[in-house]
Every structure is written in structure tokens, then in C-alpha cells.
Scaffold this motif. Structure first.
Motif, PDB file in Angstrom:
ATOM      1  N   VAL A 113       0.848  -1.201   0.000  1.00  0.00           N
ATOM      2  CA  VAL A 113       0.000   0.000   0.000  1.00  0.00           C
ATOM      3  C   VAL A 113       0.882   1.249   0.000  1.00  0.00           C
ATOM      4  CG1 VAL A 113      -1.715   1.303   1.326  1.00  0.00           C
ATOM      5  CG2 VAL A 113      -1.853  -1.202   1.230  1.00  0.00           C
ATOM      6  N   LEU A 114       1.885   1.244   0.870  1.00  0.00           N
ATOM      7  CA  LEU A 114       2.737   2.430   1.008  1.00  0.00           C
ATOM      8  C   LEU A 114       3.504   2.724  -0.281  1.00  0.00           C
ATOM      9  CD1 LEU A 114       3.896   1.615   4.625  1.00  0.00           C
ATOM     10  CD2 LEU A 114       2.511   3.596   3.944  1.00  0.00           C
ATOM     11  N   LEU A 115       3.859   1.677  -1.006  1.00  0.00           N
ATOM     12  CA  LEU A 115       4.575   1.893  -2.279  1.00  0.00           C
ATOM     13  C   LEU A 115       3.701   2.659  -3.282  1.00  0.00           C
ATOM     14  CD1 LEU A 115       6.388  -1.542  -2.763  1.00  0.00           C
ATOM     15  CD2 LEU A 115       7.478   0.697  -2.480  1.00  0.00           C
ATOM     16  N   ARG A 116       2.393   2.495  -3.148  1.00  0.00           N
ATOM     17  CA  ARG A 116       1.475   3.201  -4.057  1.00  0.00           C
ATOM     18  C   ARG A 116       1.278   4.661  -3.660  1.00  0.00           C
ATOM     19  NH1 ARG A 116      -1.209  -1.849  -3.960  1.00  0.00           N
ATOM     20  NH2 ARG A 116      -2.752  -1.297  -2.392  1.00  0.00           N
ATOM     21  N   HIS A 117       1.790   5.070  -2.493  1.00  0.00           N
ATOM     22  CA  HIS A 117       1.566   6.431  -2.004  1.00  0.00           C
ATOM     23  C   HIS A 117       2.898   7.066  -1.601  1.00  0.00           C
ATOM     24  CE1 HIS A 117      -2.789   5.851  -1.969  1.00  0.00           C
ATOM     25  NE2 HIS A 117      -2.524   4.634  -1.550  1.00  0.00           N
ATOM     26  N   PRO A 118       3.646   7.529  -2.592  1.00  0.00           N
ATOM     27  CA  PRO A 118       5.022   7.962  -2.326  1.00  0.00           C
ATOM     28  C   PRO A 118       5.148   9.181  -1.410  1.00  0.00           C
ATOM     29  CG  PRO A 118       4.503   8.049  -4.687  1.00  0.00           C
ATOM     30  CD  PRO A 118       3.274   7.560  -4.005  1.00  0.00           C
ATOM     31  N   HIS A 119       4.035   9.867  -1.130  1.00  0.00           N
ATOM     32  CA  HIS A 119       4.146  11.037  -0.234  1.00  0.00           C
ATOM     33  C   HIS A 119       4.064  10.633   1.243  1.00  0.00           C
ATOM     34  CE1 HIS A 119      -0.166  10.389  -0.514  1.00  0.00           C
ATOM     35  NE2 HIS A 119      -0.378  11.230   0.483  1.00  0.00           N
ATOM     36  N   VAL A 120       3.759   9.352   1.502  1.00  0.00           N
ATOM     37  CA  VAL A 120       3.592   8.915   2.901  1.00  0.00           C
ATOM     38  C   VAL A 120       4.884   8.267   3.410  1.00  0.00           C
ATOM     39  CG1 VAL A 120       2.247   7.439   4.463  1.00  0.00           C
ATOM     40  CG2 VAL A 120       1.132   8.493   2.482  1.00  0.00           C
ATOM     41  N   TRP A 121       5.360   8.775   4.540  1.00  0.00           N
ATOM     42  CA  TRP A 121       6.537   8.203   5.193  1.00  0.00           C
ATOM     43  C   TRP A 121       6.074   7.381   6.402  1.00  0.00           C
ATOM     44  CZ3 TRP A 121      11.867  10.871   5.245  1.00  0.00           C
ATOM     45  CH2 TRP A 121      12.109  11.502   4.016  1.00  0.00           C
ATOM     46  N   THR A 122       6.943   6.499   6.887  1.00  0.00           N
ATOM     47  CA  THR A 122       6.576   5.659   8.037  1.00  0.00           C
ATOM     48  C   THR A 122       7.607   5.765   9.148  1.00  0.00           C
ATOM     49  OG1 THR A 122       5.557   4.089   6.512  1.00  0.00           O
ATOM     50  CG2 THR A 122       5.922   3.313   8.748  1.00  0.00           C
ATOM     51  N   MET A 123       7.085   5.951  10.379  1.00  0.00           N
ATOM     52  CA  MET A 123       7.937   5.821  11.554  1.00  0.00           C
ATOM     53  C   MET A 123       7.689   4.423  12.092  1.00  0.00           C
ATOM     54  SD  MET A 123       7.580   9.213  13.857  1.00  0.00           S
ATOM     55  CE  MET A 123       7.473  10.816  13.053  1.00  0.00           C
ATOM     56  N   CYS A 124       8.739   3.628  12.203  1.00  0.00           N
ATOM     57  CA  CYS A 124       8.613   2.298  12.794  1.00  0.00           C
ATOM     58  C   CYS A 124       9.157   2.378  14.206  1.00  0.00           C
ATOM     59  CB  CYS A 124       9.409   1.280  11.983  1.00  0.00           C
ATOM     60  SG  CYS A 124       8.668   1.003  10.390  1.00  0.00           S
ATOM     61  N   ASP A 125       8.286   2.206  15.162  1.00  0.00           N
ATOM     62  CA  ASP A 125       8.706   2.257  16.564  1.00  0.00           C
ATOM     63  C   ASP A 125       8.933   0.818  17.011  1.00  0.00           C
ATOM     64  OD1 ASP A 125       8.918   2.385  19.297  1.00  0.00           O
ATOM     65  OD2 ASP A 125       7.287   3.820  19.572  1.00  0.00           O
ATOM     66  N   ASP A 126      10.207   0.444  17.042  1.00  0.00           N
ATOM     67  CA  ASP A 126      10.589  -0.957  17.294  1.00  0.00           C
ATOM     68  C   ASP A 126      11.065  -1.178  18.720  1.00  0.00           C
ATOM     69  OD1 ASP A 126      10.115  -1.242  14.591  1.00  0.00           O
ATOM     70  OD2 ASP A 126      12.218  -1.363  14.011  1.00  0.00           O
ATOM     71  N   ILE A 127      10.629  -0.332  19.639  1.00  0.00           N
ATOM     72  CA  ILE A 127      11.217  -0.354  20.984  1.00  0.00           C
ATOM     73  C   ILE A 127      11.016  -1.688  21.725  1.00  0.00           C
ATOM     74  CG2 ILE A 127       9.279   0.687  22.266  1.00  0.00           C
ATOM     75  CD1 ILE A 127      11.946   2.621  23.124  1.00  0.00           C
ATOM     76  N   TYR A 128       9.972  -2.447  21.339  1.00  0.00           N
ATOM     77  CA  TYR A 128       9.739  -3.753  21.993  1.00  0.00           C
ATOM     78  C   TYR A 128      10.260  -4.929  21.166  1.00  0.00           C
ATOM     79  CZ  TYR A 128       6.872  -1.033  25.127  1.00  0.00           C
ATOM     80  OH  TYR A 128       6.445  -0.090  26.047  1.00  0.00           O
ATOM     81  N   GLU A 129      11.124  -4.625  20.218  1.00  0.00           N
ATOM     82  CA  GLU A 129      11.664  -5.623  19.283  1.00  0.00           C
ATOM     83  C   GLU A 129      12.112  -6.925  19.958  1.00  0.00           C
ATOM     84  OE1 GLU A 129      15.588  -5.519  16.393  1.00  0.00           O
ATOM     85  OE2 GLU A 129      15.419  -4.062  17.995  1.00  0.00           O
ATOM     86  N   HIS A 130      12.754  -6.814  21.122  1.00  0.00           N
ATOM     87  CA  HIS A 130      13.340  -8.011  21.737  1.00  0.00           C
ATOM     88  C   HIS A 130      12.374  -8.770  22.634  1.00  0.00           C
ATOM     89  CE1 HIS A 130      17.216  -7.569  20.025  1.00  0.00           C
ATOM     90  NE2 HIS A 130      17.310  -6.321  20.433  1.00  0.00           N
ATOM     91  N   MET A 131      11.178  -8.225  22.828  1.00  0.00           N
ATOM     92  CA  MET A 131      10.208  -8.928  23.660  1.00  0.00           C
ATOM     93  C   MET A 131       9.221  -9.627  22.735  1.00  0.00           C
ATOM     94  SD  MET A 131      10.564  -5.857  25.875  1.00  0.00           S
ATOM     95  CE  MET A 131      12.114  -5.830  26.713  1.00  0.00           C
TER      96      MET A 131
END
Ligand code: PLP
Length: 400
Positions: free
Chosen positions: A192-210
């Protein structure tokens, strides 16, 4: 006219901190209260990290550092991104702030113009909408329903995107539900995001290890390299290294965005503590042995809590993939009466009555954008969790 800024009325104090404070007040009055509101590990910071901080103090590392963080720490972060996430960020594509929270806030302030929209999957971490509002943006909550594991579907994301959308904030594993997106689910959102090049994403991975039960963690930039130039990958030391109070969060992203974040930081906090940064180098470069050990402990607690909650009348609780939260539904208690005759009409009523009757502090789902649920943080001792769940069972059983 108030002396205080109008923008203050846009936001509310953090409801999770409010619950923690309420529980502390009741405790101070002599009540026997079990607080399951706070989102921080109950473990102490590992000794090797503490030793690195002490050594930094003794070496006299008490001066200002680079705004973006010390070169040593940014090098350690770049190595972490490559080692754990397969992401190649150069040190000038990395910034360090006073917690993941400040990095997120800086990023929103550095990018939002008035009226810009930020898509926030709900249930969400309480700070995303309020930080967006402070930065004059418009939060656009998108519901991740329980039947979809509290995750948003690609079609729901697509529908929420408008020409004004600037960001999507993706938090996996999630606070408050513990839900984590699989590689396939991320790929579907990426399409979906590839179809909308004006949209950026913040990935909040703070719980990655849990993460539990063999779940494999992926982050969006890793899954879809074509999105790399419009992703800010945010992480921090607070949760995985039991370092909430040290205030070290970081992000990797396109240099233009990182420079903008650094510009904001240069006129606000300058940087996080030099000693915390030295500790951070050891956290990331030193032994990682305790991470799977802590995850095992958390998994045991999660299983205990989920099983006990599912035995409480009127509650139902899904088993989440990660983080240290569960998000049970209290739909089966709505409309019932407490022993002193109060009708439970919402999750807020439920958590208030639970605190008053049994002294168990949890946070109402309303605060996270999806009702009728509540959040339990199981980052506390097994004994306290067992006792708290027994009290919840007793409370639910006493409703009529
Ligand atoms: C989803 C999420 N992101 C970010 C943070 C911020 O963590 P810190 O600022 O302590 O690094 C938290 C803390 O509770 C969180 O739950």
C-alpha cells in the motif's frame, strides 16, 4: 485570558502516568495496591552497563557531546541495525535522543506543517496522538480490531491515506496490545505504502526483543528496501536493557530527516546525558545474553496472566506475540453492577471500580483509542501478577 499557551489545551497528561500516580497516592494512604500500569521492566540495568557508566564518570566524560550522539554510540547503533535488522545506516543517518519518545517528538516537530495528517493505528501508545497535536498535525486513528489481532489491514490503511497524510506510525510489537506484525503482514502494508510515495513511516521498534513462541521480528525497512528512503526506524535502550531512566533512544533514517531532527534537538535538549551515552555503547556492544533470558521470564508471566484473565467472568484475553502488555476485553462486564451498586458502563468505570475495590491499577482502553478493553503491564513480579489476577477474578466474580 490564561497565561498558558492555547496548545496546552490540545493535549492531556499521559493517562498511564496518571494511573501510576493514583496507585502511588493510594499506597501512601496505606492501601494495599498492585500497580500494573507502568510500562517499564522491573529488572535492574545489567552490571556491565552500569560499570561502563561508572568508568565514563571516572574518565571525566562530563562535557557536551555531539548533538546527534557520540561517534562511538552512533557507530554501535549502526552495527546493531546491521546485525539485528539487516539495515545499513551510516553514523550520519543516525540520531540519539533523550529516549525514543524525544526522537519521535523531534521527528514530528521537524516535519509536520499545520493540518498534516498522521495515521496512527489504534489501540495506540498514548503519546502518538498528543505529540502529533503539539506539532500542529492531525492524528488519524485507524482501528486494528481484536478479530485481526489488533493489527490494521492493508485496505484500512489505504482508505485512511489522503493527500495530507505525512506519516504512518507503526509500532510492533505494540504498546498497548503486544500485537506484532509478521513479515507477510508488513509486506502487505508495504504494498500500500509503495502506491503512495508522499507517505513516510515511523517504525517504533522499541519492543523488538520482547517476542515469544518463536515469533520472528521484522521491521518495515528490512522487509521492503524500496521504502528505505522514507522510513524512520526508531528504537531505544529503555525496554530491552532495563534502562528506562537513562533516557537513550535513537533512530536511523534519511540524512535530510536526521539533520532536521538534530536541528530541533540542538535548540532544545542538545543531547542526552554523556554518561548514559557511554552506557549505551556497552549495552549495544557488550553481551546480549540477558535479552533472551528476560524474554523467557516475560513469556512465563504473559502465559500466567492470559490464563488467569480468561478464567475471570466477563473478561476475555488474546495471547499477544510480544511486548509486556495484554489488552483484555471487559465487554462481558459492561452493564453489570459492583457490590456497592455502581453500574459499569465503560472500561473507565471498570478500571476505577477495580482500583477502588481490589487495589489493582490498570489502564482503561479508552486512553489507547479502543474500548471496552484495559491494559495490563506484566513487567512486574510473578507473585504480584498472581495476586493481582486473583483480585481481578474476585472483582469480576462479585459483579452482578
Ligand atoms: C511504544 C513506545 N514507544 C516509545 C516509548 C518511549 O520509550 P523511551 O522514551 O523511554 O525510550 C515507549 C515507552 O513507554 C513506548 O511504549
Amino acid at each position: 485570558m490564561s497565561f498558558l499557551a492555547a496548545r496546552l489545551s490540545l493535549i492531556k497528561p499521559s493517562p498511564t502516568i496518571a494511573v501510576t500516580q493514583k496507585a502511588a497516592e493510594l499506597k501512601a494512604q496505606g492501601r494495599d495496591v498492585i500497580g500494573l500500569g507502568a510500562g517499564e521492566p522491573d529488572f535492574d540495568t545489567p552490571d556491565n552497563i552500569k560499570a561502563a557508566a561508572k568508568a565514563a564518570i571516572d574518565r571525566g566524560e562530563s562535557k557536551y557531546t555531539a548533538i546527534a550522539g557520540t561517534p562511538a554510540l552512533r557507530k554501535a547503533i549502526a552495527a546493531k541495525f546491521l546485525r539485528e535488522n539487516g539495515l545499513t545506516y551510516s553514523p550520519d543517518q543516525i540520531t540519539v535522543g533523550c529516549g525514543g519518545k524525544q526522537v519521535l517528538y523531534n521527528a514530528l516537530v521537524a516535519t509536520l506543517n499545520p493540518g498534516d495528517e498522521v495515521i496512527i493505528p489504534a489501540p495506540y501508545w498514548v503519546s502518538y496522538p498528543d505529540m502529533t497535536l503539539l506539532a500542529e498535525g492531525v492524528p488519524v486513528p485507524v482501528i486494528g480490531r481484536e478479530e485481526n489481532g489488533f493489527k490494521i489491514l492493508p485496505e484500512t490503511l489505504e482508505k485512511a491515506i489522503t493527500p495530507k497524510t505525512k506519516w504512518l506510525i507503526l509500532n510492533s510489537p505494540s504498546n498497548p496490545t503486544g500485537a506484532a506484525y509478521s513479515k507477510d503482514e508488513l509486506q502487505a502494508l508495504a504494498a500500500v505504502l509503495l502506491r503512495h510515495p508522499h507517505v513516510w513511516t515511523m517504525c517504533d521498534d522499541i519492543y523488538e526483543h520482547m517476542i515469544y513462541d518463536g515469533f520472528e521480528f521484522f521491521t518495515l525497512a528490512q522487509v521492503e528496501p524500496k521504502l528505505f528512503d522514507r522510513i524512520l526506524t526508531i528504537n531505544g535502550l529503555a525496554k530491552a536493557y532495563a534502562m528506562t531512566g537513562w533516557r537513550v533512544g535513537y533512530a536511523g533514517g534519511p540524512k535530510i530527516l536526521i539533520d532536521a531532527i538534530n536541528k530541533i534537538q540542538s535548540q532544545s535538549t542538545t543531547h542526552t546525558s554523556s554518561i548514559s551515552q557511554a552506557a549505551g555503547v556497552e549495552a549495544l556492544n557488550g553481551t546480549q545474553d540477558f535479552i533472551p533470558k528476560n524474554a523467557d521470564l516475560f513469556k512465563g508471566r504473559r502465559d500466567l496472566v492470559v490464563s488467569m484473565l480468561n478464567q475471570a467472568s466477563g473478561l476475555s484475553c488474546k495471547t499477544p506475540e510480544g511486548a509486556f502488555y495484554v489488552y483484555p476485553s471487559c465487554a462481558g462486564t459492561i452493564g453489570k453492577k459492583t457490590q456497592d451498586g455502581k453500574v459499569i458502563t465503560s472500561d473507565s468505570d471498570f478500571v476505577t471500580a477495580l482500583l477502588e475495590t481490589e487495589g489493582v491499577a490498570v489502564v482503561q482502553g479508552e486512553a489507547f483509542g479502543l474500548s471496552p478493553y484495559f491494559r495490563i503491564s506484566y513487567a512486574t513480579s510473578t507473585e504480584a501478577l498472581t495476586e493481582a489476577c486473583q483480585r481481578i477474578q474476585r472483582f469480576c466474580g462479585s459483579l452482578s
